[in-house]
Design an enzyme around this catalytic site. Structure first.
Site, short mmCIF file in Angstrom:
data_model
loop_
_atom_site.label_atom_id
_atom_site.label_comp_id
_atom_site.label_asym_id
_atom_site.label_seq_id
_atom_site.Cartn_x
_atom_site.Cartn_y
_atom_site.Cartn_z
N THR A 165 -8.44 9.35 8.60
CA THR A 165 -7.82 8.18 7.89
C THR A 165 -7.49 6.87 8.83
O THR A 165 -6.71 6.39 8.68
CB THR A 165 -6.37 8.52 7.25
OG1 THR A 165 -5.46 9.16 8.16
CG2 THR A 165 -6.65 9.50 6.20
N GLY A 194 -7.68 3.71 10.73
CA GLY A 194 -8.26 2.58 10.42
C GLY A 194 -8.61 2.18 8.79
O GLY A 194 -9.21 1.13 8.74
N THR A 195 -7.69 3.00 7.90
CA THR A 195 -7.87 2.75 6.60
C THR A 195 -7.39 1.17 6.36
O THR A 195 -7.89 0.74 5.22
CB THR A 195 -7.47 3.52 5.99
OG1 THR A 195 -5.92 4.06 6.11
CG2 THR A 195 -7.99 5.03 5.70
N GLY A 196 -6.39 0.95 6.84
CA GLY A 196 -5.58 -0.43 6.71
C GLY A 196 -6.53 -1.51 7.06
O GLY A 196 -6.53 -2.67 6.12
N CYS A 197 -7.11 -1.47 8.24
CA CYS A 197 -8.06 -2.46 8.49
C CYS A 197 -9.25 -2.42 7.79
O CYS A 197 -9.77 -3.65 7.33
CB CYS A 197 -8.58 -1.96 10.22
SG CYS A 197 -7.31 -1.79 11.25
N LYS A 212 0.94 -1.36 0.00
CA LYS A 212 -0.03 -0.02 0.09
C LYS A 212 1.09 1.34 0.01
O LYS A 212 1.65 1.44 0.67
CB LYS A 212 -0.95 -0.04 1.10
CG LYS A 212 -1.83 -1.19 1.20
CD LYS A 212 -2.91 -1.27 2.55
CE LYS A 212 -1.91 -1.55 3.72
NZ LYS A 212 -2.70 -1.75 4.96
#
Length: 277
Positions: A212, A214-217, A178
């Site tokens: 932003t 928690g975007t990865g979760c 990412k």
């Protein structure tokens, strides 16, 4: 026989509701699937940062996984925050034991929070790479995590492509690096699938927002959900990226907390899907 497509998320709890298990459950539910969970750690955190982590004993993590697997078998498993090596070993043992019960594993190797707090112990990284990555359908490291795992600086899209290909050596079927923190005009993620001779690039305009958290979760949970709903991997990633983009876009002007607020998970909720056998 009717049933809901189930996704099991194995991750830490975020009491502020923006990341971790809470973000996973919101994402899975918003996309029309059934969310089950196994909590690996209780964190003390809000939008400003993490101030405490209390690990759940490994036997209780295994108990949660067993309870779900033997009663509501998931199609996909999403794995997020894993604080220590004991937790990782417990999860790996459980996944080996229940291999016939699920089809996909999406592993988000969470190492550092959005606010910069370290979320994993040093000895856990080796356990993560040797015990869990070989089981994964897909791993989704961000740039910082990919740098830790490869030991190399990543500053360009070609660097990301090289890193994604190199990370396949840990045994997963695919790698998504990412690039949200890349110093480029657009956001770009790089997907490399084992057996293919090229990478897949997913680009989108950058959105100016502090929301932003928690975007990865959210992204990894969305990919796991779309896989469970029958999408091939590349399309699952594409749809998950679009979902996260809209969640950030439609939540960027909302004030929640004094730090990094969450995205808008429920901008267009989908009714819970019912499958028939």
């Amino acid at each position: 026989m009717k049933h809901y497509p189930c996704i099991l998320t194995i991750a830490g709890s975020d009491c502020s509701g923006g990341a971790g298990i809470q973000a996973d459950i919101k994402t899975i539910s918003a996309l029309g699937a059934y969310a089950a969970s196994a909590i690996t750690a209780i964190t003390v955190q809000n939008t400003c940062g993490v101030t405490g982590i209390h690990a759940v004993p490994p036997t209780y993590i295994q108990g949660q996984i067993q309870a779900v697997m033997t009663d509501i078998p998931p199609i996909s498993v999403k794995i997020g925050m894993l604080n220590d090596a004991g937790t990782i070993r417990a999860i790996a043992e459980s996944l080996h034991r229940f291999t016939p019960y699920y089809k996909y594993i999406v592993l988000d190797p969470v190492m550092v929070s959005t606010s910069g707090c370290k979320l994993i112990e040093d000895d856990a990284i080796e356990a993560l790479t040797s015990l869990l990555m070989p089981l994964a359908t897909l791993i989704t490291p961000n740039l910082s995590e990919a740098e830790v795992l490869t030991g190399k600086r990543i500053a360009t899209i070609p660097d990301m492509e090289k890193a994604a290909k190199e990370l396949l050596a840990f045994g997963s079927q695919a790698v998504l690096v990412k690039g949200g923190h890349l110093n480029e005009a657009e956001m770009c993620d790089v997907l490399y699938i084992k057996g293919e001779d090229r990478s897949h690039l997913f680009s989108s305009p950058k959105i100016e927002s502090r929301n932003t958290h928690g975007t990865g979760c959210t992204l990894s949970s969305a990919i796991a959900t779309y896989l469970a709903l029958g999408e091939p991997l590349e399309e699952a990633v594409r749809k998950a990226k679009a979902y996260v983009y809209q969640g950030i876009l439609l939540g960027k002007d909302v004030h929640i907390g004094e730090g990094h607020g969450p995205l808008n998970h429920f901008f267009a909720p989908v009714p819970l899907k019912v499958n028939e056998e």
